[in-house]
Motif scaffolding. Structure first.
Motif, PDB file in Angstrom:
ATOM      1  N   GLN A   1      34.249 -14.047   9.638  1.00 15.42           N
ATOM      2  CA  GLN A   1      35.154 -14.929   8.916  1.00 15.42           C
ATOM      3  C   GLN A   1      34.533 -16.312   8.835  1.00 15.42           C
ATOM      4  N   LEU A   2      34.773 -16.971   7.716  1.00 15.23           N
ATOM      5  CA  LEU A   2      34.186 -18.278   7.473  1.00 15.23           C
ATOM      6  C   LEU A   2      35.142 -19.086   6.612  1.00 15.23           C
ATOM      7  N   SER A   3      35.341 -20.340   6.970  1.00 15.82           N
ATOM      8  CA  SER A   3      36.160 -21.249   6.165  1.00 15.82           C
ATOM      9  C   SER A   3      35.363 -22.512   5.919  1.00 15.82           C
ATOM     10  N   ASP A   4      35.451 -23.024   4.701  1.00 16.69           N
ATOM     11  CA  ASP A   4      34.728 -24.240   4.346  1.00 16.69           C
ATOM     12  C   ASP A   4      35.316 -24.789   3.055  1.00 16.69           C
ATOM     13  N   SER A   5      34.745 -25.862   2.560  1.00 18.26           N
ATOM     14  CA  SER A   5      35.161 -26.409   1.275  1.00 18.26           C
ATOM     15  C   SER A   5      33.964 -27.049   0.598  1.00 18.26           C
ATOM     16  N   ARG A   6      34.068 -27.201  -0.715  1.00 18.11           N
ATOM     17  CA  ARG A   6      33.040 -27.854  -1.529  1.00 18.11           C
ATOM     18  C   ARG A   6      33.738 -28.816  -2.480  1.00 18.11           C
ATOM     19  N   THR A   7      33.131 -29.973  -2.691  1.00 18.59           N
ATOM     20  CA  THR A   7      33.630 -30.905  -3.696  1.00 18.59           C
ATOM     21  C   THR A   7      32.818 -30.672  -4.957  1.00 18.59           C
ATOM     22  N   ILE A   8      33.521 -30.380  -6.045  1.00 15.43           N
ATOM     23  CA  ILE A   8      32.870 -30.062  -7.313  1.00 15.43           C
ATOM     24  C   ILE A   8      33.172 -31.176  -8.304  1.00 15.43           C
ATOM     25  N   ASN A   9      32.132 -31.657  -8.952  1.00 12.99           N
ATOM     26  CA  ASN A   9      32.277 -32.751  -9.905  1.00 12.99           C
ATOM     27  C   ASN A   9      32.758 -32.231 -11.254  1.00 12.99           C
ATOM     28  N   ALA A  10      33.973 -31.704 -11.244  1.00  7.99           N
ATOM     29  CA  ALA A  10      34.619 -31.193 -12.451  1.00  7.99           C
ATOM     30  C   ALA A  10      36.122 -31.175 -12.182  1.00  7.99           C
ATOM     31  N   ASP A  11      36.908 -31.212 -13.259  1.00 14.53           N
ATOM     32  CA  ASP A  11      38.361 -31.187 -13.081  1.00 14.53           C
ATOM     33  C   ASP A  11      38.819 -29.772 -12.716  1.00 14.53           C
ATOM     34  N   VAL A  12      40.055 -29.661 -12.249  1.00 10.32           N
ATOM     35  CA  VAL A  12      40.596 -28.383 -11.772  1.00 10.32           C
ATOM     36  C   VAL A  12      40.585 -27.322 -12.868  1.00 10.32           C
ATOM     37  N   ALA A  13      40.915 -27.685 -14.103  1.00  5.85           N
ATOM     38  CA  ALA A  13      40.952 -26.709 -15.205  1.00  5.85           C
ATOM     39  C   ALA A  13      39.568 -26.106 -15.442  1.00  5.85           C
ATOM     40  N   THR A  14      38.525 -26.932 -15.361  1.00  9.28           N
ATOM     41  CA  THR A  14      37.160 -26.445 -15.558  1.00  9.28           C
ATOM     42  C   THR A  14      36.759 -25.507 -14.428  1.00  9.28           C
ATOM     43  N   VAL A  15      37.087 -25.878 -13.193  1.00 14.31           N
ATOM     44  CA  VAL A  15      36.756 -25.037 -12.038  1.00 14.31           C
ATOM     45  C   VAL A  15      37.499 -23.711 -12.129  1.00 14.31           C
ATOM     46  N   TRP A  16      38.774 -23.756 -12.508  1.00 18.44           N
ATOM     47  CA  TRP A  16      39.571 -22.536 -12.648  1.00 18.44           C
ATOM     48  C   TRP A  16      38.945 -21.606 -13.691  1.00 18.44           C
ATOM     49  N   ALA A  17      38.591 -22.147 -14.848  1.00 22.45           N
ATOM     50  CA  ALA A  17      37.978 -21.339 -15.917  1.00 22.45           C
ATOM     51  C   ALA A  17      36.674 -20.708 -15.428  1.00 22.45           C
TER      52      ALA A  17
END
Length: 171
Positions: free
Chosen positions: A2-18
């Motif tokens: 098991q692994l948990s982490d996060s990443r900050t992506i230089n894009a808005d939520v709608a773009t990341v979702w798509a």
């Protein structure tokens, strides 16, 4: 594993979702992926070639998206059979959080293997699973949004640099 982490992506939520729903993006981001077909509604079929310790195998299997709450969260589940090498299956619970013009992607990954692969020992398997998850989310971060050091406007042109997915989608 098991692994948990996060990443900050230089894009808005709608773009990341798509991007999370795009077979083209998933193919580019899954390490060793040779083929990815299908849709978010029907699921995806994938062919992935990977070397785990001394064992090289071609895994054929499916990826499904479930528990989708647009554009906040979803579950990615996959299972592949690698012939004599055994099988691999796992999933990731993904949660998106808007942060100004960026998106924080949180994930909890779980992976399991069976067959000959289990003979390699949990240390090798856990290390491989962590490496695969890290590579996928690093690839995804770079595909969807420009890396942080490139996110600032280009000094000469004044244009905002973008990941390849945002350039293709016009985002």
């Amino acid at each position: 594993m098991q692994l948990s982490d996060s990443r900050t992506i230089n894009a808005d939520v709608a773009t990341v979702w798509a991007a999370l729903l795009s077979p083209e993006v998933l193919k580019e981001c899954v390490p060793g992926c040779q083929e990815m077909t299908g849709s978010p509604e029907e699921g995806f079929e994938a062919v992935v070639v990977q070397k785990v310790g001394p064992v090289k195998a071609t895994f054929k299997g499916g990826v499904t998206l479930s528990d989708m709450v647009e554009p906040e969260s979803l579950k990615i589940s996959g299972e592949g059979k690698g012939g004599a090498a055994g099988f691999a299956k796992g999933g990731a619970d993904v949660r998106l959080e808007a942060d100004a013009h960026q998106t924080v992607l949180h994930y909890d990954v779980e992976a399991k293997v069976g067959g000959k692969l289990t003979q390699l020992g949990s240390r090798i398997i856990d290390g491989f699973a962590k490496k695969m998850a890290d590579q996928f989310f690093d690839n995804f971060q770079n595909a969807v949004g420009a890396p942080e050091e490139l996110a600032e406007a280009d000094a000469e042109t004044g244009e905002q640099k973008k990941g390849w997915f945002k350039r293709l989608s016009g985002g």
